[in-house]
Scaffold this motif. Structure first.
Motif, PDB file in Angstrom:
ATOM      1  N   HIS A 231       7.888  26.656  11.056  1.00 59.81           N
ATOM      2  CA  HIS A 231       8.326  25.469  11.796  1.00 59.81           C
ATOM      3  C   HIS A 231       9.670  25.787  12.458  1.00 59.81           C
ATOM      4  CE1 HIS A 231       9.481  21.352  12.781  1.00 59.81           C
ATOM      5  NE2 HIS A 231       8.214  21.009  12.534  1.00 59.81           N
ATOM      6  N   PRO A 232       9.889  25.346  13.690  1.00 56.62           N
ATOM      7  CA  PRO A 232      11.149  25.682  14.376  1.00 56.62           C
ATOM      8  C   PRO A 232      12.387  25.029  13.779  1.00 56.62           C
ATOM      9  CG  PRO A 232       9.812  24.191  15.714  1.00 56.62           C
ATOM     10  CD  PRO A 232       8.942  24.644  14.581  1.00 56.62           C
ATOM     11  N   ASP A 233      12.205  23.927  13.051  1.00 58.23           N
ATOM     12  CA  ASP A 233      13.342  23.281  12.390  1.00 58.23           C
ATOM     13  C   ASP A 233      13.639  23.995  11.083  1.00 58.23           C
ATOM     14  OD1 ASP A 233      15.226  20.937  11.866  1.00 58.23           O
ATOM     15  OD2 ASP A 233      13.882  20.807  10.136  1.00 58.23           O
ATOM     16  N   PHE A 234      14.893  24.377  10.874  1.00 55.86           N
ATOM     17  CA  PHE A 234      15.245  25.178   9.701  1.00 55.86           C
ATOM     18  C   PHE A 234      14.925  24.467   8.395  1.00 55.86           C
ATOM     19  CE2 PHE A 234      18.493  25.979   6.396  1.00 55.86           C
ATOM     20  CZ  PHE A 234      18.099  27.259   6.035  1.00 55.86           C
ATOM     21  N   VAL A 235      15.310  23.195   8.253  1.00 56.13           N
ATOM     22  CA  VAL A 235      15.101  22.493   6.988  1.00 56.13           C
ATOM     23  C   VAL A 235      13.612  22.340   6.703  1.00 56.13           C
ATOM     24  CG1 VAL A 235      15.451  20.331   5.741  1.00 56.13           C
ATOM     25  CG2 VAL A 235      17.313  21.291   7.092  1.00 56.13           C
ATOM     26  N   THR A 236      12.832  22.031   7.726  1.00 56.86           N
ATOM     27  CA  THR A 236      11.389  21.904   7.531  1.00 56.86           C
ATOM     28  C   THR A 236      10.779  23.240   7.138  1.00 56.86           C
ATOM     29  OG1 THR A 236      11.315  20.126   9.177  1.00 56.86           O
ATOM     30  CG2 THR A 236       9.228  21.188   8.609  1.00 56.86           C
ATOM     31  N   ALA A 237      11.208  24.316   7.816  1.00 56.82           N
ATOM     32  CA  ALA A 237      10.698  25.649   7.490  1.00 56.82           C
ATOM     33  C   ALA A 237      11.084  26.041   6.070  1.00 56.82           C
ATOM     34  CB  ALA A 237      11.238  26.675   8.482  1.00 56.82           C
ATOM     35  N   MET A 238      12.322  25.779   5.693  1.00 57.94           N
ATOM     36  CA  MET A 238      12.782  26.086   4.341  1.00 57.94           C
ATOM     37  C   MET A 238      12.004  25.268   3.319  1.00 57.94           C
ATOM     38  SD  MET A 238      16.617  25.779   2.696  1.00 57.94           S
ATOM     39  CE  MET A 238      16.732  24.036   3.105  1.00 57.94           C
ATOM     40  N   GLY A 239      11.744  24.001   3.652  1.00 56.10           N
ATOM     41  CA  GLY A 239      10.988  23.155   2.750  1.00 56.10           C
ATOM     42  C   GLY A 239       9.589  23.687   2.514  1.00 56.10           C
ATOM     43  N   ARG A 240       8.942  24.127   3.586  1.00 59.51           N
ATOM     44  CA  ARG A 240       7.570  24.625   3.446  1.00 59.51           C
ATOM     45  C   ARG A 240       7.501  25.903   2.606  1.00 59.51           C
ATOM     46  NH1 ARG A 240       4.962  23.632   9.547  1.00 59.51           N
ATOM     47  NH2 ARG A 240       4.796  21.362   9.328  1.00 59.51           N
ATOM     48  N   THR A 241       8.416  26.813   2.836  1.00 66.07           N
ATOM     49  CA  THR A 241       8.380  28.063   2.069  1.00 66.07           C
ATOM     50  C   THR A 241       8.675  27.811   0.594  1.00 66.07           C
ATOM     51  OG1 THR A 241      10.675  28.549   2.703  1.00 66.07           O
ATOM     52  CG2 THR A 241       8.931  29.555   4.025  1.00 66.07           C
ATOM     53  N   TYR A 288      20.058  15.286  -0.942  1.00 66.46           N
ATOM     54  CA  TYR A 288      21.319  15.829  -1.455  1.00 66.46           C
ATOM     55  C   TYR A 288      22.270  16.205  -0.313  1.00 66.46           C
ATOM     56  CZ  TYR A 288      19.511  16.074  -6.240  1.00 66.46           C
ATOM     57  OH  TYR A 288      19.027  15.763  -7.490  1.00 66.46           O
ATOM     58  N   GLU A 289      22.007  15.672   0.875  1.00 65.43           N
ATOM     59  CA  GLU A 289      22.855  15.848   2.057  1.00 65.43           C
ATOM     60  C   GLU A 289      23.090  17.314   2.390  1.00 65.43           C
ATOM     61  OE1 GLU A 289      26.262  13.512   0.907  1.00 65.43           O
ATOM     62  OE2 GLU A 289      25.382  11.696   1.775  1.00 65.43           O
ATOM     63  N   GLY A 290      22.045  18.110   2.197  1.00 64.33           N
ATOM     64  CA  GLY A 290      22.113  19.512   2.575  1.00 64.33           C
ATOM     65  C   GLY A 290      22.895  20.401   1.630  1.00 64.33           C
ATOM     66  N   ASP A 291      23.255  19.888   0.462  1.00 60.44           N
ATOM     67  CA  ASP A 291      23.987  20.702  -0.516  1.00 60.44           C
ATOM     68  C   ASP A 291      22.967  21.361  -1.448  1.00 60.44           C
ATOM     69  OD1 ASP A 291      25.567  21.853  -2.478  1.00 60.44           O
ATOM     70  OD2 ASP A 291      26.968  20.170  -2.581  1.00 60.44           O
ATOM     71  N   PHE A 292      22.651  22.608  -1.156  1.00 64.23           N
ATOM     72  CA  PHE A 292      21.630  23.350  -1.891  1.00 64.23           C
ATOM     73  C   PHE A 292      21.941  23.404  -3.379  1.00 64.23           C
ATOM     74  CE2 PHE A 292      19.275  27.130  -3.202  1.00 64.23           C
ATOM     75  CZ  PHE A 292      18.084  26.992  -2.489  1.00 64.23           C
TER      76      PHE A 292
END
Length: 331
Positions: A231-241, A288-292
């Motif tokens: 997915h071109p969106d980073f958060v969506t791509a990270m979520g899928r993986t 979590y507002e992007g706080d990994f």
């Protein structure tokens, strides 16, 4: 778990060289770069750069090779039909007969790389070069170090490091910049997707380490996880993986020692033990507002676990695939 922590051992060079094992795979990727949609160039410090998906399209096969490079040549990665999921039937299967060295001595993304020139570059280093630099406590814990004349570093990023950082990496690895190869692909790419999901066994090894299981008793590792669409969106791509492993990943470990320890390990490993379990990863990350680092670390595990106790022949199973959450994540 009722397994006592193993004592920290002095690190010594091992006869298995992850850089030596990765070398032929890197050369194959470089030789076939055009066919695999990759680009090979020379950086400003003289290092070799292999772009597998940042400014080029890359490919699934490039990602498969990238994953085997991350494993230091001590594991096999295949893309095949067989995920067990109706809507997402294709999967990655990972096998290694040297799971500790392959996964924690090489594949694990544990080397923090930060520029000092004010540019703000940051990435987590993965792959064989880690075992030359020896910057991480986990390498001490597994008593592994490598000796090699070439270093191979894999980065999950859209751009290579700046020159000053490259020179520090080479120095830490004990090689000239011209003997350093940096391979990189962002999460959103075809190759990046593959090499991240191919960590399905590695996340289990890392969690076993956190649980203080004696890693020397894990003699074989296999894993399988569905292949998500990029997915071109980073958060969506990270979520899928991540969801591919957390809700769709299966592993099989063979261990020595008491069957009770194998049972305890199987029960402790699955992602369902996390308080954040049950929601697609992208939603958790945004909550979590992007706080990994606010995410419960227990979440980073395969969904389904089987542990075979070699001394008794018993298999202990825990967890399970959650198809509806994989579907929700993959779209």
């Amino acid at each position: 778990m009722n397994v006592s922590p193993s004592p920290r051992r002095r690190v010594s060079a091992h006869r298995l060289s992850v850089n030596g094992g990765a070398g032929p795979l890197v050369e194959q990727l470089a030789f076939d770069a055009d066919r695999l949609g990759c680009a090979v160039s020379t950086g400003s410090a003289g290092e070799r750069l292999i772009d597998a998906g940042a400014s080029v399209m890359g490919s699934l096969e490039a990602g498969r090779l990238l994953a085997e490079i991350c494993l230091g040549g001590l594991g096999e990665v295949q893309i095949e039909a067989g995920s067990g999921l109706r809507h997402h039937p294709f999967a990655l299967t990972v096998r290694t007969s040297q799971p500790v060295i392959a996964c924690l001595g090489s594949q694990y993304a544990g080397w923090q790389l930060t520029s000092e020139d004010g540019g703000g570059y940051f990435s987590m280093g993965s792959g064989p070069a880690r075992a030359l630099a020896g910057k991480e406590a986990v390498l001490d814990d597994i008593a592994y170090a490598d000796r090699a004349s070439e270093a191979f570093l894999v980065l999950e990023t859209g751009s290579p490091p700046p020159e000053e950082l490259v020179r520090r990496i080479a120095e830490d690895c004990g090689v000239a910049p011209s003997d350093l190869t940096i391979l990189y692909a962002p999460t959103q790419s075809l190759a990046g997707t593959v090499q991240i999901v191919a960590r399905v066994v590695e996340v289990a090894l890392h969690k076993a380490h956190v649980l203080h299981f004696d890693l020397s008793r894990i003699v074989s590792g296999m894993g399988n996880a569905p292949l998500p669409p990029p997915h071109p969106d980073f958060v969506t791509a990270m979520g899928r993986t991540n969801d591919a492993v957390i809700y769709g990943g299966r592993i099989l470990l063979h261990v020595t020692g008491p069957a009770s320890d194998a049972r305890d390990l199987a029960e402790a490993l699955p992602s369902r033990n996390s308080k954040d379990y049950g929601t697609p990863f992208g939603e958790i990350f945004r909550a979590y507002e992007g706080d990994f680092y606010k995410i419960d670390a227990n979440l980073f595990s395969p969904a389904e676990v089987a542990v075979v106790a070699l001394e008794t022949g018993e298999t202990f199973r825990a967890g399970g695939i959650v198809e509806k959450l994989v579907d929700a994540s993959f779209g």
